[in-house]
Design a protein around this motif. Structure first.
Motif, mmCIF file in Angstrom:
data_model
loop_
_atom_site.group_PDB
_atom_site.id
_atom_site.type_symbol
_atom_site.label_atom_id
_atom_site.label_comp_id
_atom_site.label_asym_id
_atom_site.label_seq_id
_atom_site.Cartn_x
_atom_site.Cartn_y
_atom_site.Cartn_z
ATOM 1 N N ASP A 1 -19.750 -24.439 3.531
ATOM 2 C CA ASP A 1 -19.765 -24.502 2.192
ATOM 3 C C ASP A 1 -20.287 -23.019 2.045
ATOM 4 O O ASP A 1 -19.576 -22.392 0.877
ATOM 5 N N GLU B 1 -20.852 -30.801 10.784
ATOM 6 C CA GLU B 1 -20.385 -31.558 9.741
ATOM 7 C C GLU B 1 -18.760 -31.400 9.617
ATOM 8 O O GLU B 1 -18.207 -31.850 8.840
ATOM 9 N N THR B 2 -18.815 -29.934 9.440
ATOM 10 C CA THR B 2 -16.933 -29.403 9.636
ATOM 11 C C THR B 2 -15.911 -30.282 9.659
ATOM 12 O O THR B 2 -15.171 -30.733 9.669
ATOM 13 N N ALA C 1 -13.387 -38.182 10.517
ATOM 14 C CA ALA C 1 -13.449 -38.695 8.976
ATOM 15 C C ALA C 1 -12.070 -39.633 9.688
ATOM 16 O O ALA C 1 -11.486 -40.869 9.228
ATOM 17 N N ALA D 1 -16.274 -33.637 12.118
ATOM 18 C CA ALA D 1 -17.029 -34.682 10.896
ATOM 19 C C ALA D 1 -16.084 -35.074 9.394
ATOM 20 O O ALA D 1 -15.094 -36.331 9.743
ATOM 21 N N ALA D 2 -16.735 -34.177 9.013
ATOM 22 C CA ALA D 2 -15.167 -34.615 7.520
ATOM 23 C C ALA D 2 -14.161 -34.429 7.822
ATOM 24 O O ALA D 2 -13.434 -35.108 7.278
ATOM 25 N N ALA D 3 -13.140 -33.582 8.288
ATOM 26 C CA ALA D 3 -12.096 -32.345 8.677
ATOM 27 C C ALA D 3 -11.435 -33.679 9.919
ATOM 28 O O ALA D 3 -10.084 -33.819 8.986
ATOM 29 N N ARG D 4 -11.871 -33.052 10.418
ATOM 30 C CA ARG D 4 -10.828 -34.080 11.491
ATOM 31 C C ARG D 4 -11.571 -35.972 11.991
ATOM 32 O O ARG D 4 -10.396 -36.345 12.142
ATOM 33 N N SER E 1 -24.419 -22.672 5.968
ATOM 34 C CA SER E 1 -23.464 -23.516 5.690
ATOM 35 C C SER E 1 -22.090 -23.045 5.349
ATOM 36 O O SER E 1 -21.858 -21.879 5.084
ATOM 37 N N ILE F 1 -24.819 -36.391 11.967
ATOM 38 C CA ILE F 1 -24.504 -35.176 11.937
ATOM 39 C C ILE F 1 -25.427 -34.261 12.607
ATOM 40 O O ILE F 1 -27.205 -34.656 12.159
ATOM 41 N N ALA G 1 -12.372 -25.903 7.926
ATOM 42 C CA ALA G 1 -13.729 -26.107 7.069
ATOM 43 C C ALA G 1 -13.492 -25.660 6.071
ATOM 44 O O ALA G 1 -14.247 -25.553 4.937
#
Length: 316
Positions: free
Chosen positions: A230, A99-100, A107, A102-105, A228, A126, A249
């Motif tokens: 977060d 997930e980290t 996307a 996917a979201a930060a790199r 997680s 994910i 992250a």
């Protein structure tokens, strides 16, 4: 043996349960049972035995399993070979990632890739790194992005069906409650601090344990375990302790001053981002395009003195 039957057989072998297998292959339970029965009739033997623990492979089922995997992989190769005869790069891609990452790199990068390859449909899945490798090996996803896993996470030899490449190096961030304004801290002081980390068995926890071990600190003193990154950032922001995580992250939390970033004094200061994909005789055009673009866009690491590997040589 129809590929549909083999796919259902492998789903039952993997899950040991008709209900879960039916969910995986999007069939009714009765259809899964019918397909297994049809395959057993065709082969002339029972493939599963039933116990309190669920369904287990018989010796015949164990013998069939590697052939079923190879036949499905060969069917994929055949489709890929036919696809390469088309003039345009089109098709679909199933991409798996933590997930980290996917979201930060991924996307923002995938947005640019999709703009350049409008004919390719993308699905982003994910999951944890272990699950990503399983799905990749079984053909559920085409490519996976995850943080490099320590050897003890991979039982036995590395899966020879998979090709892997380091595509980026991400710095580790030592984060502290927002009131901590020091720019650095020494190892002796860190040994007395409490940390927030994920549970044992998670790749993020392995990063922390490795960093502490190579710094001669032993195991971290834990204030809490969280599920997680977060949650770790939130607990650190609330003053529960320190954290050591990939910076990507928590970059937003650092920029918003929700947590303070200190300099980690140990020798392990980064973690590799790995891209993995299945080796095939012929890569589908859509996957070949993604592998080439990732090789160019993620600035892959080249060891000192080594000859750079051209992105076009990635697919195999």
């Amino acid at each position: 043996m129809h590929p549909r039957l083999l796919k259902t057989f492998l789903a039952v072998a993997r899950t040991g349960n008709v209900t879960r297998a039916a969910q995986e292959v999007n069939l009714a339970q009765s259809s899964v049972s019918d397909q297994i029965q049809a395959l057993e009739t065709e082969l002339g033997g029972s493939l599963f035995t039933r116990s309190r623990q669920g369904l287990a492979l018989t010796p015949a089922g164990e013998a069939l399993k590697p052939y079923a995997e190879d036949l499905l992989a060969l069917a994929d190769d055949a489709r890929a070979a036919v696809d390469t005869t088309g003039a345009a790069t089109a098709g679909s891609l199933s991409i798996g990632a933590l997930e980290t990452i996917a979201a930060a790199r991924l996307a923002p990068w995938l947005a640019g890739f999709r703009a350049a390859h409008a004919g390719i449909d993308i699905k982003l899945r994910i999951a944890g790194s272990g699950d990503l490798l399983r799905r990749l090996g079984e053909g559920e996803i085409d490519v996976a992005f995850f943080f490099e896993r320590p050897p003890e996470f991979d039982s036995g030899a590395a899966d020879q069906r998979l090709a892997r490449r380091v595509v980026a190096v991400e710095p580790l961030a030592l984060i502290a409650p927002p009131g901590d304004n020091r720019t650095d801290v020494d190892l002796a002081a860190l040994a007395e601090k409490h940390f927030v980390a994920t549970e044992a068995g998670c790749v993020y926890r392995a990063m922390v344990d490795k960093a502490f071990g190579e710094a001669g600190l032993g195991k971290p003193r834990l204030a809490a375990e969280a599920g997680s990154i977060d949650a770790i950032a939130g607990l650190v922001a609330a003053g529960a302790g320190f954290g050591l995580v990939p910076r990507l992250a928590v970059a937003a939390a650092i920029e918003r001053a929700e947590v303070a970033e200190l300099a980690w004094p140990g020798p392990t200061r980064s973690v590799n981002v790995v891209m993995a994909w299945r080796r095939r005789r012929v890569q589908p055009p859509a996957l070949r395009a993604l592998l080439t673009a990732a090789g160019e866009g993620f600035a892959p690491v080249t060891p000192a003195g080594a000859r750079p590997r051209h992105a076009a040589s990635l697919p195999s």
